[in-house]
Design a protein around this motif. Structure first.
Motif, PDB file in Angstrom:
ATOM      1  N   PHE A  28      -6.047 -12.407  -6.156  1.00 14.70           N
ATOM      2  CA  PHE A  28      -5.137 -11.280  -6.332  1.00 14.70           C
ATOM      3  C   PHE A  28      -5.972 -10.052  -6.675  1.00 14.70           C
ATOM      4  N   ALA A  29      -5.797  -8.970  -5.913  1.00 16.90           N
ATOM      5  CA  ALA A  29      -6.518  -7.718  -6.162  1.00 16.90           C
ATOM      6  C   ALA A  29      -5.492  -6.600  -6.319  1.00 16.90           C
ATOM      7  N   PHE A  30      -5.749  -5.744  -7.290  1.00 17.17           N
ATOM      8  CA  PHE A  30      -4.782  -4.704  -7.605  1.00 17.17           C
ATOM      9  C   PHE A  30      -5.537  -3.399  -7.878  1.00 17.17           C
ATOM     10  N   LYS A  31      -5.120  -2.345  -7.199  1.00 22.42           N
ATOM     11  CA  LYS A  31      -5.746  -1.034  -7.357  1.00 22.42           C
ATOM     12  C   LYS A  31      -4.635   0.001  -7.497  1.00 22.42           C
ATOM     13  N   LEU A  32      -4.674   0.802  -8.563  1.00 24.29           N
ATOM     14  CA  LEU A  32      -3.574   1.715  -8.863  1.00 24.29           C
ATOM     15  C   LEU A  32      -4.122   3.064  -9.313  1.00 24.29           C
ATOM     16  N   LYS A  33      -3.467   4.116  -8.813  1.00 25.62           N
ATOM     17  CA  LYS A  33      -3.679   5.471  -9.305  1.00 25.62           C
ATOM     18  C   LYS A  33      -2.308   6.030  -9.661  1.00 25.62           C
ATOM     19  N   PHE A  34      -2.142   6.427 -10.921  1.00 26.83           N
ATOM     20  CA  PHE A  34      -0.844   6.848 -11.432  1.00 26.83           C
ATOM     21  C   PHE A  34      -0.982   8.231 -12.048  1.00 26.83           C
ATOM     22  N   ASN A  35       0.016   9.092 -11.782  1.00 27.40           N
ATOM     23  CA  ASN A  35       0.000  10.431 -12.350  1.00 27.40           C
ATOM     24  C   ASN A  35       1.407  10.806 -12.791  1.00 27.40           C
ATOM     25  N   PHE A  36       1.533  11.267 -14.010  1.00 28.08           N
ATOM     26  CA  PHE A  36       2.803  11.753 -14.541  1.00 28.08           C
ATOM     27  C   PHE A  36       2.535  13.083 -15.230  1.00 28.08           C
ATOM     28  N   SER A  37       3.362  14.087 -14.946  1.00 30.26           N
ATOM     29  CA  SER A  37       3.123  15.400 -15.540  1.00 30.26           C
ATOM     30  C   SER A  37       4.440  16.101 -15.847  1.00 30.26           C
ATOM     31  N   ILE A  38       4.435  16.835 -16.924  1.00 32.45           N
ATOM     32  CA  ILE A  38       5.500  17.760 -17.291  1.00 32.45           C
ATOM     33  C   ILE A  38       4.850  19.133 -17.346  1.00 32.45           C
TER      34      ILE A  38
ATOM     35  N   LYS B  77       0.851  -1.185   0.000  1.00 34.93           N
ATOM     36  CA  LYS B  77       0.000   0.000   0.000  1.00 34.93           C
ATOM     37  C   LYS B  77       0.885   1.233   0.000  1.00 34.93           C
ATOM     38  N   VAL B  78       0.864   1.955  -1.092  1.00 36.68           N
ATOM     39  CA  VAL B  78       1.621   3.193  -1.237  1.00 36.68           C
ATOM     40  C   VAL B  78       0.611   4.332  -1.311  1.00 36.68           C
ATOM     41  N   ASP B  79       0.744   5.270  -0.410  1.00 33.24           N
ATOM     42  CA  ASP B  79      -0.248   6.336  -0.305  1.00 33.24           C
ATOM     43  C   ASP B  79       0.402   7.677  -0.629  1.00 33.24           C
ATOM     44  N   LYS B  80      -0.048   8.308  -1.699  1.00 32.80           N
ATOM     45  CA  LYS B  80       0.359   9.659  -2.087  1.00 32.80           C
ATOM     46  C   LYS B  80       1.878   9.802  -2.239  1.00 32.80           C
ATOM     47  N   PHE B  81       2.469   8.879  -2.965  1.00 30.92           N
ATOM     48  CA  PHE B  81       3.894   8.988  -3.278  1.00 30.92           C
ATOM     49  C   PHE B  81       4.081  10.005  -4.410  1.00 30.92           C
ATOM     50  N   LYS B  82       5.110  10.857  -4.288  1.00 29.22           N
ATOM     51  CA  LYS B  82       5.353  11.860  -5.323  1.00 29.22           C
ATOM     52  C   LYS B  82       6.852  12.117  -5.427  1.00 29.22           C
TER      53      LYS B  82
ATOM     54  N   SER C 273       6.934  15.573 -12.568  1.00 27.10           N
ATOM     55  CA  SER C 273       6.487  14.901 -11.346  1.00 27.10           C
ATOM     56  C   SER C 273       5.911  13.533 -11.683  1.00 27.10           C
ATOM     57  N   LEU C 274       6.132  12.626 -10.768  1.00 28.93           N
ATOM     58  CA  LEU C 274       5.574  11.284 -10.863  1.00 28.93           C
ATOM     59  C   LEU C 274       4.941  10.963  -9.522  1.00 28.93           C
ATOM     60  N   GLY C 275       3.689  10.623  -9.552  1.00 28.75           N
ATOM     61  CA  GLY C 275       2.989  10.288  -8.320  1.00 28.75           C
ATOM     62  C   GLY C 275       2.095   9.092  -8.530  1.00 28.75           C
ATOM     63  N   PHE C 276       1.963   8.289  -7.497  1.00 31.04           N
ATOM     64  CA  PHE C 276       1.035   7.174  -7.615  1.00 31.04           C
ATOM     65  C   PHE C 276       0.590   6.717  -6.235  1.00 31.04           C
ATOM     66  N   GLU C 277      -0.579   6.106  -6.224  1.00 33.42           N
ATOM     67  CA  GLU C 277      -1.140   5.431  -5.066  1.00 33.42           C
ATOM     68  C   GLU C 277      -1.432   3.998  -5.491  1.00 33.42           C
ATOM     69  N   MET C 278      -1.036   3.047  -4.675  1.00 34.25           N
ATOM     70  CA  MET C 278      -1.212   1.647  -5.056  1.00 34.25           C
ATOM     71  C   MET C 278      -1.635   0.846  -3.834  1.00 34.25           C
ATOM     72  N   GLU C 279      -2.566  -0.052  -4.063  1.00 35.13           N
ATOM     73  CA  GLU C 279      -3.000  -0.973  -3.014  1.00 35.13           C
ATOM     74  C   GLU C 279      -3.223  -2.333  -3.668  1.00 35.13           C
ATOM     75  N   THR C 280      -2.424  -3.305  -3.258  1.00 29.15           N
ATOM     76  CA  THR C 280      -2.527  -4.634  -3.844  1.00 29.15           C
ATOM     77  C   THR C 280      -2.444  -5.685  -2.756  1.00 29.15           C
ATOM     78  N   THR C 281      -3.230  -6.736  -2.906  1.00 25.67           N
ATOM     79  CA  THR C 281      -3.224  -7.846  -1.957  1.00 25.67           C
ATOM     80  C   THR C 281      -3.159  -9.153  -2.742  1.00 25.67           C
ATOM     81  N   LEU C 282      -2.416 -10.097  -2.175  1.00 22.63           N
ATOM     82  CA  LEU C 282      -2.260 -11.410  -2.799  1.00 22.63           C
ATOM     83  C   LEU C 282      -2.399 -12.481  -1.730  1.00 22.63           C
ATOM     84  N   ARG C 283      -3.282 -13.421  -1.959  1.00 26.58           N
ATOM     85  CA  ARG C 283      -3.384 -14.628  -1.126  1.00 26.58           C
ATOM     86  C   ARG C 283      -3.227 -15.816  -2.060  1.00 26.58           C
ATOM     87  N   TYR C 284      -2.106 -16.520  -1.898  1.00 20.77           N
ATOM     88  CA  TYR C 284      -1.787 -17.629  -2.794  1.00 20.77           C
ATOM     89  C   TYR C 284      -1.702 -18.913  -1.977  1.00 20.77           C
TER      90      TYR C 284
END
Length: 1004
Positions: free
Chosen positions: A887-897, A852-857, A866-877
């Protein structure tokens, strides 16, 4: 120049003086000022120097000097009716004339400052010549005019050949002028507007900017986009009106219109009109009858409104059919109440080419103290014959309707909510609930972007009543300390009828009611006088040998203080007391399910429980007695089974503190259980079926140096099988060790060794928490091949490292018979990630991981990339059953110039088909197929994409190019479908409402 006062300098001089040089004029101004401020002695000295008479008072002497130099005295004027201060900042020649000297003529680099009373910044006006009329409160600036208005937030500047300023009414008129304004658009970006015109007029009330043969653009050198019109009006509230207008992209005209009107928010019905590929041509209105409707986009967010903004936001109110500023106006009592309580009532009227006509009301009614809140939405729609095209799974009636009610009562004593939705068909809110509430230019010639509050069909809904109450019982305290209705709820669940039943909904399940209430208090409370005991001995500090460097091992120093033994031995009792307390709780639940119109199943559950507690204490610290009686009545009824039970349980606890002895007894005094009419036999007897706890224990802590040794003995008594468990524990600071040996009575009445236990504990939360327990099953020694086979080791370790940034953990049960783990779990955790492995023996059975990565920039190149993303992923194998893996994967990605490009990506996917993969390569390829929206890859993947949104923005000087893709799973016509939408549009930064767009609903 004289600050903070309205001062006019008038010089009455001869005709020859008018042709004086600038230096002579300045000298005369200074001389007049010097005479006006001189005292009596200074005036006498000057007259003596000039050989003039020195007879008379001070004013006579001053007038004699004015006459000698042939100049006029300084006269002070009062402030104008509008409290404006006029300052002459610069000028080479000055002339005053007219009746009462109301005209001032300033020439040669003339510059005047206008400052309103109470404001710090001034409006500066410069020109070759300026004429000021003090009586009529206006000025005219001629040739090379400049105008600069400054305030806290925005700054306006203009230039023209002729400028007329009427400061009394606040209006400006420019001839062959240009206007430069800096404003924030609706997206919060600062934009500079350049306007030119033959005539430019700015009026204060209503705030209006009008142009004759004018042009408005945002780039003075290169007009990427501009509006040229014979007449152009910007009116407060965001209204925009042009005649004979041409919209140009660069030099190329893209649209001409003889007349165009943008309604903004002047009209109280807030019109929104345009064309939509699904709804066809539409017209929607939202009329505020009272209060402020939050669902209407604020008119202050309109870019045309912001063009008129002066940095200060003005409140708007209804005045007839239009909005106007409320400053200085008295609101009606209804409007005052609505604004103070955040209440509103709006009338909705929508017309759609492919949806018919909808009329509705939307309201929130609050009391001023916010105790009562009533939220209501109700609408009816007339669709006619086009309804047959809406759905193949539901019946759509010609007369459609919907109601959503949400009522709340919130007080200190009572909380009550009631939710009552109802719809004529599942598609009503999809068709009419997603409404536009403001005008959009893009809607006139392209696709409109409607809200997506209601994405799916509403095939089910629930009526729900929830309540709770905390009834005040202060006057009855302590006999009744608490009286609560903890839960009072009822629900009615509805499900849509199939199309064959001609629409509507039917009741599927009813829960009426779900109830829980409690009562507690004290019937008797006696307290004796305080009995003093001998003062406790002071604790003696014993310092360890300084050669023992425990801190070098990361262990804090808790050893310099002796542990308190008296606190462990017994609780302190200073007052003898006797209390009789009680509590009562009632729970009831009734549920019904329906099949069609008939009841299918029913269930009832009722539980009545009570508690009566008699508690006594004998001082000083002699003993405690607690006696509890717990009566219980439960009734359970279903269509298949029925049971009733009545029981009374007694719990007795006695403590003799001086000798560390405790006694406990729990038994059931009465029990009656009837199942389906058959009563189970039960009798009150001294047996293990009646007595569930009967024990005697002794514990006595002894201080030994800095540690504490605690011997104890716990015995289970008849009628339960006898057992004895002696135990010896030693504690020293954060270390503890204990050993016990359990002896139990077997079925033959013989005492047998059962289990020996040895436990070690270290507890330092900052560095290490460790537990290790050896359990030796002594009753299995004879049956074991080796003496160590009955031995078992249980451990748990938690080690925070790097100041808690990394935590390592372990839990396990190790069998010495198999020399393997019965079970184990190891893990590592960071603030943003964790992983754990579970298994048995030496095999790993289950892998759990999460990130779980919250408001990385991250920023580069002078913070422009700038590069920013929020990610939340869970794996039960699961290695032993891959079908239970997920496997669940949730991603928010932002890249800007900066000022060039912005990319946003957000998606959520889940995979439960791990048993189909043979290696990681198969998993990776399958993940890539889930993003194949152009081909069939997305249909041949184990990944279920729940939602995705991709947005690309190319930023240009005046324009932004947007490319957007959205997809989500929606329920439509009784099927879950993927609903993808692709849109592309180009909008002008200055006025984002002006955009060229196109939206495509892609095939599933």
């Amino acid at each position: 120049m004289v600050k903070n006062r309205f001062i006019l300098i008038i010089l009455t001089i001869a005709l020859c003086t008018l042709s004086a040089t600038p230096t002579e004029g300045v000298n005369l101004l200074l001389l007049s000022s010097e005479i006006a401020t001189a005292n009596h002695n200074e005036l006498v000295g000057r007259l003596t120097h000039l050989s003039l008479s020195r007879e008379g008072d001070t004013e006579q002497l001053r007038q004699r000097l004015y006459t000698y130099y042939n100049i006029s005295p300084i006269e002070e004027f009062k402030e104008s009716s509008h409290d404006y201060q006029v300052e002459i900042l610069n000028g080479q020649r000055l002339h005053v004339g007219g009746e009462s000297n109301q005209f001032i003529f300033l020439e040669g680099g003339a510059q005047i400052g206008l400052t309103k009373k109470g404001e710090e910044t001034a409006t500066e006006i410069g020109a070759n010549a300026i004429v000021v009329n003090l009586t009529e409160e206006y000025l005219i600036a001629l040739s090379d005019v400049s105008y600069l208005k400054g305030d806290d937030e925005v700054e306006d500047s203009l230039s023209s050949e002729i400028l007329t300023v009427q400061w009394g009414e606040g209006s400006l008129r420019l001839t062959k002028g240009s206007l430069e304004m800096v404003r924030d658009n609706k997206d919060g970006e600062p934009i500079t507007f350049f306007t030119t015109g033959e005539e430019i007029y700015l009026s204060p009330s209503p705030r209006t900017i009008s142009f004759e043969k004018g042009v408005i653009t945002t780039n003075k050198e290169q007009a990427y986009f501009s509006i040229a019109a014979k007449r152009l009006f910007l009116i407060d509230g965001g209204d925009f009106f042009v005649t004979n207008a041409t919209f140009k992209l660069g030099r190329v005209p893209v649209l001409w219109t003889p007349a165009f009107y943008y309604p903004g928010r002047t009209f109280i019905f807030n019109p929104a009109l345009g064309y939509d590929s699904d709804r066809g041509f539409f017209f929607a209105t939202t009329t505020e009858l009272f209060g402020k409707t939050p669902k209407i986009e604020s008119g202050e967010e309109s870019s045309f409104t912001l063009l008129l903004a002066s940095g200060e936001k003005q409140d708007q109110g209804r005045e007839g059919l239009v909005y106007s500023g409320t400053a200085g106006k008295e609101l009606s009592s209804l409007e005052k109440w609505a604004r103070s309580s955040d209440s509103y009532l709006s009338l909705l009227f929508d017309g759609y080419q492919n949806r018919g006509v909808m009329v509705g009301l939307d309201s929130v009614i609050n009391t001023t103290n916010k105790v009562f809140r009533f939220t209501n939405f109700g609408a009816i729609a007339f669709v006619g014959d086009i309804r047959d095209e809406f759905s193949t799974s539901y019946y759509i009636p010609p007369f459609r309707y919907a109601y959503i009610g949400d009522w709340e009562v919130k007080t200190k004593a009572v909380n009550l909510t009631l939710k009552l939705p109802y719809y004529s068909d599942p598609r009503f809110m999809r068709d009419y609930g997603n409404r536009l509430t403001t005008f959009s230019l893009g809607a006139l010639w392209g696709e409109s972007t409607f809200p997506t509050i209601y994405n799916s069909d509403l095939t089910t809904f629930t009526w729900k009543l929830d309540g709770s109450a905390n009834i005040p019982v202060t006057l009855l305290n302590p006999y009744i300390k608490s009286l609560k209705i903890e839960r009072l709820s009822s629900t009615i669940s509805w499900r849509v009828n199939p199309a064959a039943m001609e629409g509507g909904y039917h009741v599927e399940e009813v829960e009426l009611p779900n109830f829980s209430a409690s009562l507690s208090g004290t019937l008797l409370s006696l307290k004796g006088r305080k009995v003093t005991t001998s003062a406790p001995k002071e604790k003696v500090e014993i310092v360890l040998d300084p050669a023992i460097k425990l801190r070098d091992w990361g262990i804090e120093d808790p050893y310099s203080v002796t542990s308190s033994v008296s606190g462990v031995r017994r609780s302190k009792i200073d007052n003898s007391s006797l209390n009789l307390d009680y509590s009562f709780k009632q729970t009831y639940n009734r549920a019904l399910t329906y099949k069609g119109e008939d009841i299918d199943t029913t269930s009832h559950y009722a539980r009545t429980s009570a508690n009566v507690t008699l508690k006594g204490a004998l001082a000083p610290s002699i003993g405690e007695l607690t006696q509890k009686f717990d009566p219980l009545i439960t009734v359970t009824k279903t269509d298949k089974r029925e049971s009733e039970q009545i029981s009374i349980t007694s719990t007795t606890d006695v403590k003799l503190l001086p000798i560390g002895l405790s006694y406990g007894l729990t038994l059931r005094l009465y029990n009656r259980l009837v199942t389906d009419g058959v009563e189970e036999p039960w009798e009150l007897a001294w047996s293990s079926t009646v007595v569930s706890r009967h024990e005697l224990s002794w514990s006595w802590p002894i201080a030994v140096g800095q540690g504490v040794i605690t011997p104890s003995l716990t015995a289970t008594l008849s009628p339960l099988p006898y057992s004895f468990n002696p135990k010896l524990a030693y504690a020293l600071g954060r270390f503890a060790v204990s050993g016990s040996y359990l002896i139990k009575e077997d079925s033959a009445g013989k005492f047998q060794s059962d289990k020996a236990t040895l436990a070690f504990v270290f507890n330092e939360p900052k560095y290490l928490i460790a537990n290790a327990t050896f359990n030796y099953a002594t009753d299995e020694i004879e049956e074991s091949e080796e003496w160590w086979h009955p031995l078992e080791l249980s451990t748990s370790i938690s080690a925070p490292l790097f100041k808690g940034y990394l935590t390592l953990s372990e839990k396990s049960v190790f069998s010495f018979e198999s020399l393997s783990f019965d079970e184990f779990q190891v893990g590592a955790a960071l603030p943003w990630a964790s992983i754990s492995l579970q298994g048995s023996g030496y095999d790993i059975d289950l892998l759990d991981a999460s990130i779980k990565v919250d408001k990385f920039k991250k920023l580069w190149w002078k913070n422009r990339i700038s590069l920013g993303f929020e990610m939340e992923t869970t794996l039960r194998y699961s290695l032993w059953d891959q079908a239970n893996s997920a496997f669940a994967f949730k991603l928010k990605f932002n890249f800007s110039i900066a000022q060039f490009l912005t990319i946003d990506l957000a998606f959520k996917t889940i995979n439960k088909g791990f048993h189909r993969y043979e290696n990681f390569k198969d998993l990776w390829e399958d993940l890539l197929r889930s993003f194949d929206f152009a081909g069939d890859g997305r249909r041949n993947t184990q990944f279920t994409m729940e939602a995705i949104e991709f947005n690309l923005i190319h930023h240009m000087a005046d324009w932004d190019l947007h490319c957007k893709y959205e997809g989500s799973i929606v329920l439509s016509d009784m099927e879950w479908r993927w609903h993808p939408v692709f849109s592309i549009y180009l909008n002008w930064k200055a006025i984002p409402e002006i955009e060229v767009d196109r939206e495509f609903i892609l095939a599933n």
